[in-house]
Design a protein around this motif. Structure first.
Motif, PDB file in Angstrom:
ATOM      1  N   ILE A 131       1.078  -1.205  -0.067  1.00  0.00           N
ATOM      2  CA  ILE A 131       0.092  -0.057  -0.137  1.00  0.00           C
ATOM      3  C   ILE A 131       0.861   1.511   0.179  1.00  0.00           C
ATOM      4  O   ILE A 131       0.524   2.134  -0.763  1.00  0.00           O
ATOM      5  CB  ILE A 131      -1.208  -0.123   1.266  1.00  0.00           C
ATOM      6  N   SER A 132       2.077   1.302   0.620  1.00  0.00           N
ATOM      7  CA  SER A 132       2.881   2.545   0.578  1.00  0.00           C
ATOM      8  C   SER A 132       3.244   2.780  -0.592  1.00  0.00           C
ATOM      9  O   SER A 132       3.488   4.008  -1.154  1.00  0.00           O
ATOM     10  CB  SER A 132       4.150   2.259   1.629  1.00  0.00           C
ATOM     11  N   ASP A 133       3.765   1.605  -1.641  1.00  0.00           N
ATOM     12  CA  ASP A 133       4.263   1.925  -2.989  1.00  0.00           C
ATOM     13  C   ASP A 133       3.185   2.305  -3.774  1.00  0.00           C
ATOM     14  O   ASP A 133       3.427   3.442  -4.508  1.00  0.00           O
ATOM     15  CB  ASP A 133       4.784   0.677  -3.453  1.00  0.00           C
ATOM     16  N   LEU A 134       1.923   1.834  -3.719  1.00  0.00           N
ATOM     17  CA  LEU A 134       0.774   2.387  -4.488  1.00  0.00           C
ATOM     18  C   LEU A 134       0.414   3.796  -4.106  1.00  0.00           C
ATOM     19  O   LEU A 134       0.327   4.663  -5.014  1.00  0.00           O
ATOM     20  CB  LEU A 134      -0.483   1.594  -4.087  1.00  0.00           C
ATOM     21  N   LEU A 135       0.336   4.257  -2.801  1.00  0.00           N
ATOM     22  CA  LEU A 135       0.274   5.625  -2.266  1.00  0.00           C
ATOM     23  C   LEU A 135       1.350   6.476  -2.821  1.00  0.00           C
ATOM     24  O   LEU A 135       1.089   7.883  -3.208  1.00  0.00           O
ATOM     25  CB  LEU A 135      -0.096   5.702  -0.933  1.00  0.00           C
ATOM     26  N   MET A 136       2.501   6.025  -2.696  1.00  0.00           N
ATOM     27  CA  MET A 136       3.435   7.031  -3.375  1.00  0.00           C
ATOM     28  C   MET A 136       3.494   7.257  -4.816  1.00  0.00           C
ATOM     29  O   MET A 136       3.769   8.310  -5.399  1.00  0.00           O
ATOM     30  CB  MET A 136       5.032   6.387  -3.033  1.00  0.00           C
ATOM     31  N   LYS A 137       3.357   6.111  -5.545  1.00  0.00           N
ATOM     32  CA  LYS A 137       2.943   6.399  -7.083  1.00  0.00           C
ATOM     33  C   LYS A 137       1.823   7.402  -7.153  1.00  0.00           C
ATOM     34  O   LYS A 137       2.161   8.192  -8.113  1.00  0.00           O
ATOM     35  CB  LYS A 137       2.389   4.881  -7.781  1.00  0.00           C
ATOM     36  N   ALA A 138       0.723   7.357  -6.345  1.00  0.00           N
ATOM     37  CA  ALA A 138      -0.305   8.553  -6.741  1.00  0.00           C
ATOM     38  C   ALA A 138       0.249   9.895  -6.148  1.00  0.00           C
ATOM     39  O   ALA A 138       0.022  10.960  -7.080  1.00  0.00           O
ATOM     40  CB  ALA A 138      -1.381   7.991  -5.745  1.00  0.00           C
ATOM     41  N   LYS A 139       1.041  10.016  -5.380  1.00  0.00           N
ATOM     42  CA  LYS A 139       1.640  11.007  -4.731  1.00  0.00           C
ATOM     43  C   LYS A 139       2.671  11.764  -5.886  1.00  0.00           C
ATOM     44  O   LYS A 139       2.782  12.906  -6.235  1.00  0.00           O
ATOM     45  CB  LYS A 139       2.320  11.117  -3.456  1.00  0.00           C
ATOM     46  N   ARG A 140       3.478  10.601  -6.595  1.00  0.00           N
ATOM     47  CA  ARG A 140       4.322  11.072  -7.732  1.00  0.00           C
ATOM     48  C   ARG A 140       3.464  11.724  -8.953  1.00  0.00           C
ATOM     49  O   ARG A 140       3.870  12.807  -9.410  1.00  0.00           O
ATOM     50  CB  ARG A 140       5.239  10.166  -8.105  1.00  0.00           C
TER      51      ARG A 140
END
Length: 135
Positions: free
Chosen positions: A120-129
């Motif tokens: 979930i951390s990777d997924l949310l960081m992709k959304a932030k980028r």
């Protein structure tokens, strides 16, 4: 495990709020008292709480944020869990609140080998980028 993001504030209900916070241009992560791993600030939305109220409470308790701004980033699902993710810019930090977190630390990037919820951390960081690239 299945994780997916959606436009912010589109899900019908929310179980949790997660906050990707930055302090002095770095990610600010928290570490649980019972874990060696780092995580974004986050937790359950209590009955009667709006998503933004929950995010503010969680951010203050788990990071010690005193002065900050919050902005919705995305909604997400992880298996049967539904949540909303906010971005926070923290300007001033105080003491950690009475919670399950023992410490906080700034990072230039996610500590991938020591992350509590990597998927979930990777997924949310992709959304932030993606958000950062558009703005």
């Amino acid at each position: 495990m299945s994780c997916q993001t959606y436009a912010p504030e589109t899900l019908e209900h929310y179980d949790i709020a997660i906050i990707i916070s930055t302090y002095q241009s770095q990610l600010l992560l928290s570490r649980h008292k019972k874990s060696a791993n780092w995580e974004f600030q986050g937790g359950p939305i209590q009955e009667g709480e709006s998503q933004i109220m929950a995010a503010k409470r969680i951010l203050m308790e788990e990071s010690g944020a005193v002065t900050f701004n919050l902005q919705p980033l995305c909604d997400f699902t992880k298996d049967d869990l539904q949540g909303i993710c906010f971005m926070a810019n923290i300007y001033d930090l105080g003491q950690l609140g009475e919670c399950e977190m023992r410490e906080r630390k700034s990072f230039e990037a996610l500590p991938v080998d020591h992350l509590m919820y990597p998927e979930i951390s990777d997924l949310l960081m992709k959304a932030k980028r993606a958000f950062d690239e558009q703005n």
